[in-house]
Write an enzyme that holds these catalytic residues in place. Structure first.
Site, PDB file in Angstrom:
ATOM      1  N   ASP A   1       0.848  -1.197   0.000  1.00 27.97           N
ATOM      2  CA  ASP A   1       0.000   0.000   0.000  1.00 27.97           C
ATOM      3  C   ASP A   1       0.889   1.254   0.000  1.00 27.97           C
ATOM      4  OD1 ASP A   1      -2.407   1.428   0.216  1.00 27.97           O
ATOM      5  OD2 ASP A   1      -2.330   1.431   2.411  1.00 27.97           O
TER       6      ASP A   1
ATOM      7  N   ASP B   1       2.993   4.608  -5.347  1.00 25.64           N
ATOM      8  CA  ASP B   1       2.400   5.921  -5.114  1.00 25.64           C
ATOM      9  C   ASP B   1       3.381   6.991  -5.578  1.00 25.64           C
ATOM     10  OD1 ASP B   1       1.362   8.282  -4.263  1.00 25.64           O
ATOM     11  OD2 ASP B   1       0.996   7.651  -2.195  1.00 25.64           O
TER      12      ASP B   1
ATOM     13  N   GLU C   1      -1.170   5.894  -8.701  1.00 24.84           N
ATOM     14  CA  GLU C   1      -1.944   6.980  -8.090  1.00 24.84           C
ATOM     15  C   GLU C   1      -1.693   8.311  -8.789  1.00 24.84           C
ATOM     16  OE1 GLU C   1      -2.160   7.223  -3.803  1.00 24.84           O
ATOM     17  OE2 GLU C   1      -2.301   9.403  -3.866  1.00 24.84           O
TER      18      GLU C   1
ATOM     19  N   GLY D   1      -8.974   5.794   1.805  1.00 29.32           N
ATOM     20  CA  GLY D   1      -9.621   6.539   2.892  1.00 29.32           C
ATOM     21  C   GLY D   1     -11.033   6.066   3.174  1.00 29.32           C
ATOM     22  N   GLY D   2     -11.237   4.736   3.132  1.00 26.98           N
ATOM     23  CA  GLY D   2     -12.583   4.180   3.299  1.00 26.98           C
ATOM     24  C   GLY D   2     -13.195   4.400   4.680  1.00 26.98           C
TER      25      GLY D   2
ATOM     26  N   ASN E   1     -10.291   0.890   0.182  1.00 31.50           N
ATOM     27  CA  ASN E   1      -9.297   0.640   1.222  1.00 31.50           C
ATOM     28  C   ASN E   1      -9.787   1.095   2.590  1.00 31.50           C
ATOM     29  OD1 ASN E   1      -7.801   0.110  -1.048  1.00 31.50           O
ATOM     30  ND2 ASN E   1      -6.136   1.511  -0.557  1.00 31.50           N
TER      31      ASN E   1
ATOM     32  N   ASN F   1      -8.437   1.117   6.675  1.00 28.93           N
ATOM     33  CA  ASN F   1      -7.354   0.860   7.622  1.00 28.93           C
ATOM     34  C   ASN F   1      -7.716   1.373   9.015  1.00 28.93           C
ATOM     35  OD1 ASN F   1      -4.913   0.338   8.823  1.00 28.93           O
ATOM     36  ND2 ASN F   1      -3.791   1.963   7.809  1.00 28.93           N
ATOM     37  N   THR F   2      -7.898   2.681   9.140  1.00 29.05           N
ATOM     38  CA  THR F   2      -8.105   3.300  10.453  1.00 29.05           C
ATOM     39  C   THR F   2      -9.270   2.680  11.231  1.00 29.05           C
ATOM     40  OG1 THR F   2      -7.271   5.355   9.507  1.00 29.05           O
ATOM     41  CG2 THR F   2      -8.418   5.534  11.601  1.00 29.05           C
TER      42      THR F   2
HETATM   43  P1  13P Z   1      -8.314   4.813   6.075  1.00 30.10           P
HETATM   44  O1  13P Z   1      -7.251   4.604   7.094  1.00 30.10           O
HETATM   45  O2  13P Z   1      -8.866   6.178   6.101  1.00 30.10           O
HETATM   46  O3  13P Z   1      -9.378   3.765   6.170  1.00 30.10           O
HETATM   47  O4  13P Z   1      -7.625   4.675   4.652  1.00 30.10           O
HETATM   48  C1  13P Z   1      -7.033   3.456   4.287  1.00 30.10           C
HETATM   49  C2  13P Z   1      -6.306   3.559   3.011  1.00 30.10           C
HETATM   50  O5  13P Z   1      -6.682   4.282   2.121  1.00 30.10           O
HETATM   51  C3  13P Z   1      -5.122   2.721   2.819  1.00 30.10           C
HETATM   52  O6  13P Z   1      -4.417   3.055   1.683  1.00 30.10           O
END
Ligand code: 13P
Length: 287
Positions: A84, A105, A135, A208-209, A229, A231-232
């Site tokens: 990533d 990226d 990207e 940034g899901g 995606n 993550n957070t």
């Molecule tokens: P978030 O951490 O906002 O969910 O974004 C994850 C992401 O886009 C990983 O590349």
């Protein structure tokens, strides 16, 4: 089953749903995501940032762990192990380590340099049967040290990079890594439509899901997003469940301090959020 992300994303594009990319940090994360994807019969992408790769002692360790776990858990759904927000050097390290997919990226480079480096990596990825994400236009906020200003992608540049033979394209459309601020105006669907019109059939990626409302997720998928995606959100639910366990004093009861018990609620929380996202993205029962 470890595979490149190409086929699963083309199927998602044609079937009008999105495959979830969930970032991993350790064994618990990986196990929770793989088990949930298998239970839900969903293709899945395991994202590894360079920071997370370093934390897990290196990309060789990550690739070995994921391959072994895929086997030991008897996973039959397609799983892509994906770098990533990779640097140019990081991409080559992941090719050598046995990843099945990479993201370069190059959004912080001038467009010509981004195009030149992406061209090289398209060739290298193809030689290894790997998928490649590129990207254009940066994702706002910070992810593991990668900081983006959040400028929207230029559709002309998107076309240039899509024409290089990449597998999927991340185009900035007002999305942000981490939590969205209260005054976030929402995704720029006007830009998404222009990017889609300029790039044709290429699966688009929404970074940034975390925290994007369900109606915006569904609209983005209807306009050509095939990979989302997250993550957070996994980090937040894991931390919250673990905090509750400790604040309830459960680690002090019996053998509640055993790491297998201490981390169990956090793992369940990850499984629940991954299941929720797979349902929202429409990728359940697609494997
Ligand atoms: P978030 O951490 O906002 O969910 O974004 C994850 C992401 O886009 C990983 O590349």
């Amino acid at each position: 089953m470890l595979v490149s992300a190409k086929e699963m994303l083309e199927q998602a594009r044609d079937g009008h749903y999105a495959v979830g990319q969930f970032n991993i940090n350790n064994l618990e994360w990986t196990k929770s995501i793989l088990k949930t994807a298998q239970e839900m019969k969903a293709p899945v992408i395991l994202g590894v940032s360079e920071g997370a790769g370093k934390y897990m002692t290196g990309f060789n360790t990550v690739a070995a762990m994921v391959r072994a776990m895929d086997k030991d858990l008897g996973i039959t759904v397609p799983v892509a192990l994906h770098l990533d927000h990779g640097t140019y050097e990081g991409c080559y390290k992941c090719i050598d380590a046995g990843f099945t997919s990479i993201m370069f990226d190059g959004s912080s480079y001038p467009i010509d340099e981004n195009l030149a480096k992406t061209t090289e990596l398209v060739k290298a990825a193809a030689e290894h049967g790997m998928s490649l994400e590129a990207e254009v236009g940066s994702i706002g906020g910070e992810e593991d040290g990668v900081i983006g200003m959040g400028e929207c992608a230029d559709p002309e540049e998107c076309k240039k990079i899509a024409d290089l033979g990449i597998t999927m394209l991340a185009a900035g459309i007002g999305n942000i890594h981490g939590k969205y601020p209260e005054n976030w105006p929402g995704l720029r669907f006007d830009v998404l439509k222009q990017v889609k019109a300029a790039t044709g059939n290429i699966p688009l990626v929404l970074h940034g899901g975390t925290g994007i409302p369900a109606d915006q997720i569904k609209k983005a998928i209807s306009l050509g997003v095939s990979k989302i995606n997250v993550n957070t959100e996994c980090q937040l639910v894991f931390a919250e469940a673990t905090r509750k366990y400790i604040e309830a004093g459960k680690d002090l009861q019996g053998k509640g301090f055993d790491p297998r018990k201490l981390l169990a609620d956090g793992c369940t929380a990850i499984q629940d959020i991954v299941a929720e996202k797979i349902t929202l993205f429409g990728s359940a029962n697609k494997a």
